[in-house]
Scaffold this motif. Structure first.
Motif, PDB file in Angstrom:
ATOM      1  N   VAL A   3      52.803  24.384  70.089  1.00  0.00           N
ATOM      2  CA  VAL A   3      53.314  23.564  69.347  1.00  0.00           C
ATOM      3  C   VAL A   3      54.084  25.533  70.084  1.00  0.00           C
ATOM      4  O   VAL A   3      56.270  24.699  70.603  1.00  0.00           O
ATOM      5  N   MET A  36      58.055  19.691  71.383  1.00  0.00           N
ATOM      6  CA  MET A  36      56.890  20.856  69.806  1.00  0.00           C
ATOM      7  C   MET A  36      56.892  19.148  69.319  1.00  0.00           C
ATOM      8  O   MET A  36      55.478  19.073  68.493  1.00  0.00           O
ATOM      9  N   GLU A  50      52.963  18.409  68.541  1.00  0.00           N
ATOM     10  CA  GLU A  50      52.304  18.432  66.918  1.00  0.00           C
ATOM     11  C   GLU A  50      51.567  16.892  66.145  1.00  0.00           C
ATOM     12  O   GLU A  50      50.379  16.551  65.952  1.00  0.00           O
TER      13      GLU A  50
END
Lengths: 693, 78
Positions: free
Chosen positions: A344, A303, A307
């Motif tokens: 995400v 994740m 990002e």
């Protein structure tokens, strides 16, 4: 019978009972080249794939598993309609998948499919478990039998050759099942008296399996006379039909099994532990704990990576677009932030479906449903609901989609409606933020862990009575039988796992990505307009960062969304939310993951400030009278509201797509929001009364 | 077959073996899964809360809720 030699493409339907190894074979034949077939009026997902043989495309249909051709659910009925279609989409050949270790049941299904009079051949699986004489079987059932061990690609080429052979020279079986004399006599009499239909159809009329309502008056009376005659001889048509087929299946099985079936095998030994009345439950809990730990620990680095990627992309396009501020903001704050906000969650979705595919492929999911059935069954769900509910802890969208594992439409609907109550991963950032501010510093890590656990349980605690109420109200009426089959334990097949994960990831991107993208743009516009006059840079003693954060805060306050947030603030006051919290919540209704970014803006975070700054900003925020904005009661009430509220338009859209009705989608939205508000008020008022602050 | 020995399938305990003697009033799906008169079955286990029950029938393991097995009569086999 016409051959399909001249055609450019041929259609092959892969048919078999659940757990016979059908999907593994389908994957072995077609690889990852798959998509969900598009059939008008069909909601059940039928995967299609293809492969090429000497310039010709062979299209394969993965027909969902069937126990019998006499459908008892809408999904089975739809699968049958696709399988038996007589138009352009008609299958040129059936490949019947038979599992060597449960041959009788496979032969039962085969005996029914054979009566369709279509060309077919048999793929015999699990021959590595039970020794079956394929040639002998072929002699008994009148079609080619190809042994395959699909996950090792053994026999797959031979099967492809056999498919070619049978497409060129189709063979439809003609079985003699050995119905009792009186049934045969009844069929003869019907034929003599001019009742239209094949021998099989006439027999089904006489046994009361096939509806004779559509026949002309005279023929109908003939059929009724024969039915009465057989009933008078104490024959229950459907039972006799099953009995006859199983008697035939038993005799074939005896002839083709080369080894005696083992009485105590590996599966029994494993089951003695895994479904044990005491240990089984603990192991179940341990496995679930492991799955969640796995999701959280494995997903977070991925994740972060996503990002970083979206941040990098924002920076990349920021320069070229800086000349057009509105387009710049639309692309960066609307499109990239919105779609990035969905992307995400992709690692969690992928990891969850990895675990589900592994548990399903190994045979454990059925055991879990067995263990959980009673605990979920009493409120109108059943053991199978455990899969969609568990999935919903990652994200309600795949959870709602996973409810397709439930054959009973009412239980499935109840599951879909309560699934969004499960605490999905998008709620986690808020829990972490608020627990980090109001619980961990004062009460320690243990209390923080307990609070986090509590937030994940509260949805479940609300889901149970909700399901009960749905069951007694909206969804009253008879249910399909539970009927769960326990497959043998086996090692999950890597290819099947990979294909499952990939197809879920793709459909998640498609379902959520489109809705979120559109909604992100709408929300961006509601926050962007009307424009606020710039802060006067010369009359204020602020640094550029402060000016920027002031500007953002004012823009939000005056935007359409901010105005709406202020307007509805009185509604949320009993729950302890001021206009800032209310506006954050309102902003998060389309997608709850925007709540933390919204709070950052509302609490005046500028660019470059991180979550620690947001924490202190929220902790130090004051009411107009100078008292702290939030105490423990506000924090808990906010978390409870957040845990239960349906702040996710993708969920609403998915419920609509899965139930084919806006009614259920809006019901879910309104009941969840109402419960969330009521419980948030109760929690806040109780907190104040007990003096938590 | 001595019908006086007929008992309900649900009365069997884990480990018990029996032969189906009659099937009345169940949903057809049960006999399509092989629960027809004459079939040998074995009760494998009962779920932690007493329901459902897992039985071995025709080489596979089938879980039935107690409410669904009403109407299936069996005769014990040693």
């Amino acid at each position: 019978m016409s051959t399909t030699l001249g055609k450019k493409t041929a259609r092959v339907a892969i048919v078999g009972r659940p757990n016979a190894g059908k999907t593994t074979l389908f994957n072995a034949l077609t690889g990852a080249k798959q998509r969900i077939g598009n059939y008008p009026g069909i909601t059940v997902e039928i995967a299609e794939g293809s492969y090429c043989v000497s310039g010709r495309v062979i299209q394969c249909l993965d027909v969902p598993g069937l126990y019998s051709l006499r459908a008892i659910s809408e999904d089975e009925d739809e699968a049958l309609r696709v399988m038996t279609a007589a138009d352009d989409s008609a299958a040129d050949l059936y490949v019947i998948v038979m599992d060597g270790s449960s041959l009788e049941r496979c032969l039962f299904l085969f005996s029914q499919v054979a009566e369709l009079g279509r060309p077919m051949l048999v793929a015999l699986t699990m021959t590595d478990v039970e020794a079956v004489d394929a040639e002998e079987l072929s002699r008994h059932i009148g079609v080619e039998v190809i042994p395959v061990v699909a996950h090792r690609n053994q026999g797959v080429d031979e099967l492809r050759d056999a498919i070619e052979r049978n497409l060129a020279d189709p063979v439809a079986p003609d079985l003699e099942l050995g119905y009792p004399e009186m049934v045969r006599i009844a069929v003869q009499r019907l034929a003599q008296n001019g009742v239209a239909g094949s021998v099989n159809e006439l027999r089904e009329y006489a046994l009361g399996i096939r509806s004779h309502d559509g026949l002309p008056e005279l023929q109908r009376l003939q059929v009724e006379a024969e039915m009465k005659d057989l009933l008078g001889k104490n024959i229950e048509g459907r039972l006799l039909d099953s009995q006859t087929r199983y008697a035939w299946a038993s005799s074939v099985r005896k002839a083709v099994h080369t080894t005696a079936p083992r009485t105590k095998n590996r599966t029994d030994k494993i089951d003695a532990v895994l479904t044990h009345r005491v240990f089984g439950v603990f192991i179940f809990l341990a496995i679930m704990y492991g799955v969640f730990q796995g999701i959280y620990t494995l997903a977070s680095p991925l994740m972060d990576l996503i990002e970083m990627g979206t941040g990098w992309l924002s920076d990349l396009v920021s320069g070229p677009l800086s000349g057009t501020p509105m387009l710049h903001d639309l692309v960066i704050d609307g499109v990239i932030a919105g779609v990035g906000g969905v992307l995400v969650f992709l690692p969690q979705i992928a990891i969850l479906f990895f675990f589900i595919a592994v548990l399903e492929g190994s045979g454990y999911l059925a055991r879990a449903a067995f263990l959980m059935d009673r605990s979920l069954g009493w409120c109108g769900l059943n053991g199978r609901a455990f899969i969609p509910l568990l999935s919903s802890y990652a994200c309600a969208i795949p959870g709602i989609m996973a409810a397709r594992v439930m054959p009973d439409p009412k239980s499935r609907l109840a599951t879909i409606l309560v699934a969004p109550l499960m605490s999905c991963s998008a709620r986690l950032p808020v829990y972490v933020l608020l627990i980090g501010i109001f619980i961990e510093p004062q009460y320690g890590a243990a209390a923080a862990g307990l609070a986090l656990f509590g937030m994940h349980i509260v949805g479940l605690l609300v889901a149970v009575p909700t399901a009960l109420v749905l069951n007694r109200g909206f969804l009253k009426g008879p249910r399909l039988p539970f009927l769960l089959e326990m497959p043998r334990y086996q090692w999950p097949k890597p290819r099947d796992v990979a294909i499952t994960v990939w197809s879920k990831v793709a459909s998640f991107l498609k379902t959520a990505g489109t809705v979120i993208l559109a909604m992100s743009i709408v929300i961006w516009a509601l926050l962007y307009f009307p424009r606020t006059a710039p802060v006067d840079r010369y009359r204020n003693p602020w640094t550029p960062e402060q000016i920027e954060s002031q500007q953002a805060q004012r823009q939000l306050e005056n935007s359409y969304l901010g105005q709406f947030g202020r307007a509805v603030t009185p509604v949320f006051e009993p729950a302890g939310f001021d206009w800032r919290l209310t506006t954050s919540i309102i902003a998060a209704f389309p997608a709850r993951e925007v709540v933390v970014p919204a709070m950052s803006v509302i609490f005046g975070m500028g660019e470059g400030e991180d979550s620690d700054d947001l924490r202190s900003a929220i902790r130090d925020a004051k009411k107009p009278d100078g008292t702290p904005l939030m105490g423990l009661s506000n924090a808990i009430s906010l978390m409870v509201f957040f845990a239960l509220c349906c702040q996710c338009l993708s969920t609403v859209a998915t419920i609509k797509a899965e139930t084919k009705s806006w009614k259920w989608a809006w019901l879910a939205f309104f009941y969840m929001t109402a419960i969330a508000w009521v419980l948030a008020v109760v929690v806040y008022q109780a907190g104040i009364a007990f003096g938590w602050g | 077959m001595d019908t006086s020995e007929q008992i309900e399938l649900g009365e069997l305990k884990p480990g018990d073996k029996a032969r189906v003697s009659s099937v009345v009033g169940t949903i057809p799906r049960l006999h399509e899964l092989g629960l027809v008169p004459g079939t040998l079955i074995k009760v494998l286990r009962v779920a932690p809360l007493g329901d459902p029950v897992e039985i071995f029938v025709r080489d596979s393991r089938l879980c039935l809720r107690r409410s669904e097995m009403k109407g299936i009569m069996v005769v014990r086999e040693s």
